[in-house]
Write a protein that holds these residues in place. Structure first.
Motif, PDB file in Angstrom:
ATOM      1  N   VAL A  57       0.843  -1.194   0.000  1.00  0.00           N
ATOM      2  CA  VAL A  57       0.000   0.000   0.000  1.00  0.00           C
ATOM      3  C   VAL A  57       0.874   1.237   0.000  1.00  0.00           C
ATOM      4  CG1 VAL A  57      -1.921   1.208   1.090  1.00  0.00           C
ATOM      5  CG2 VAL A  57      -1.684  -1.271   1.378  1.00  0.00           C
ATOM      6  N   ALA A  58       0.669   2.118  -0.973  1.00  0.00           N
ATOM      7  CA  ALA A  58       1.362   3.410  -1.024  1.00  0.00           C
ATOM      8  C   ALA A  58       0.428   4.502  -0.524  1.00  0.00           C
ATOM      9  CB  ALA A  58       1.809   3.709  -2.451  1.00  0.00           C
ATOM     10  N   SER A  59       0.991   5.520   0.145  1.00  0.00           N
ATOM     11  CA  SER A  59       0.199   6.618   0.725  1.00  0.00           C
ATOM     12  C   SER A  59      -0.896   6.049   1.622  1.00  0.00           C
ATOM     13  CB  SER A  59      -0.402   7.496  -0.374  1.00  0.00           C
ATOM     14  OG  SER A  59       0.604   8.009  -1.218  1.00  0.00           O
ATOM     15  N   ALA A  60      -0.505   5.128   2.490  1.00  0.00           N
ATOM     16  CA  ALA A  60      -1.480   4.331   3.231  1.00  0.00           C
ATOM     17  C   ALA A  60      -2.160   5.080   4.364  1.00  0.00           C
ATOM     18  CB  ALA A  60      -0.792   3.090   3.789  1.00  0.00           C
ATOM     19  N   SER A  61      -1.559   6.142   4.865  1.00  0.00           N
ATOM     20  CA  SER A  61      -2.136   6.806   6.031  1.00  0.00           C
ATOM     21  C   SER A  61      -2.058   8.315   5.885  1.00  0.00           C
ATOM     22  CB  SER A  61      -1.417   6.355   7.305  1.00  0.00           C
ATOM     23  OG  SER A  61      -0.040   6.691   7.239  1.00  0.00           O
ATOM     24  N   GLY A  62      -2.891   8.987   6.655  1.00  0.00           N
ATOM     25  CA  GLY A  62      -2.917  10.447   6.621  1.00  0.00           C
ATOM     26  C   GLY A  62      -4.129  10.973   7.346  1.00  0.00           C
TER      27      GLY A  62
END
Length: 206
Positions: A57-62
Motif C-alpha cells: 500500500v502506497a500513501s497508506a495513512s494520513g
C-alpha cells in the motif's frame, strides 16, 4: 473514484482501514464502506494477501481533508516460481521474471529455517541474481534448500516457493574415460580434443 488497485489476479486480498471496516476489493479501485470525517486519521493496511501474490500500500495513512482520499494505491505482484536442478558440486536456479527490481537467491542446509527472515546454517546468498543462476561450491551428497526473494518498488518483497536439491558426484561406467568442464557445464565421454581457447583436453577421472 476511490483508491487505486492494480495488478491483482489472485483471490483473497483483504484490506482494513483503521484496524476495521474490512474490505475485499476487486476491479481497478475500491472504497471503504465506513466514511472518515474531515480532520480524522485513516490508515489502510493489508490483513490478508491474495493467493500467489503479495501486495503493498502506497500513501497508506494520513488525515482526511475536505475531499475524498484518492491517493491511496494498492499494487500487487506475482510471487516468483523457483526451480533448482543439481549439478556436480553446484546447482542451477531458474525462474520466470515477475518484473521485480532485483532478485536475491538464498539457500541453506536446514529444511526448517526461514530463509526470508532468519540467519540460516550453511547460508548461501546470491545478490542481484539473474536467471539462470549457477550456485558453485556445494558439497556433493548434501541437500540444499533454496528460496528466491523479489524486491519491488515501495519496499514490497515477494518470496518464491522453497525448493530442495542435492548435488551428486557422477557415477561413471567403463565407457567414460574423460571429463571436461566449460562455462559451468561438465561433459563426460570417451575423449576430448582441444579446439580453440575455450576447449579443455580430457583426462581420466581419478
Amino acid at each position: 473514484s476511490g483508491a487505486a488497485l492494480t495488478g491483482l489476479t489472485g483471490a483473497g486480498l483483504t484490506l482494513k482501514n483503521n484496524g476495521g471496516d474490512e474490505l475485499t476489493p476487486s476491479g481497478a479501485s475500491f472504497t471503504f464502506a465506513t466514511s472518515v470525517d474531515s480532520g480524522e486519521n485513516y490508515a489502510v493496511t493489508i490483513s490478508a494477501q491474495p493467493s500467489g501474490q503479495v501486495c503493498g500500500v502506497a500513501s497508506a495513512s494520513g488525515t482526511v481533508a475536505t475531499a475524498n482520499v484518492e491517493n491511496v494505491a494498492v499494487t500487487c505482484y506475482a510471487n516468483p516460481v523457483l526451480a533448482v536442478e543439481p549439478r556436480f558440486a553446484s546447482a542451477i536456479a531458474t525462474w520466470p521474471t515477475t518484473g521485480a527490481s532485483t532478485y536475491t537467491l538464498k539457500g541453506t542446509t536446514s529444511p526448517t529455517c526461514d530463509l526470508v527472515t532468519a540467519s540460516c546454517p550453511g547460508a548461501i546468498e546470491v545478490a542481484t541474481a539473474t536467471s539462470p543462476a549457477i550456485v558453485p561450491g556445494l558439497t556433493d551428497g548434501t541437500v540444499y534448500y533454496f528460496q528466491l526473494l523479489a524486491a519491488h518498488p515501495g519496499g514490497v518483497n515477494a518470496a518464491s516457493n522453497k525448493t530442495a536439491t542435492r548435488p551428486n558426484k557422477p557415477l561413471l561406467d567403463d565407457s567414460v574415460t574423460a571429463l571436461a568442464t566449460a562455462n559451468g557445464v561438465t561433459y563426460a565421454g570417451g575423449a576430448f580434443s582441444p579446439v580453440g581457447a575455450l576447449s579443455y583436453r580430457g583426462r581420466s577421472p581419478p
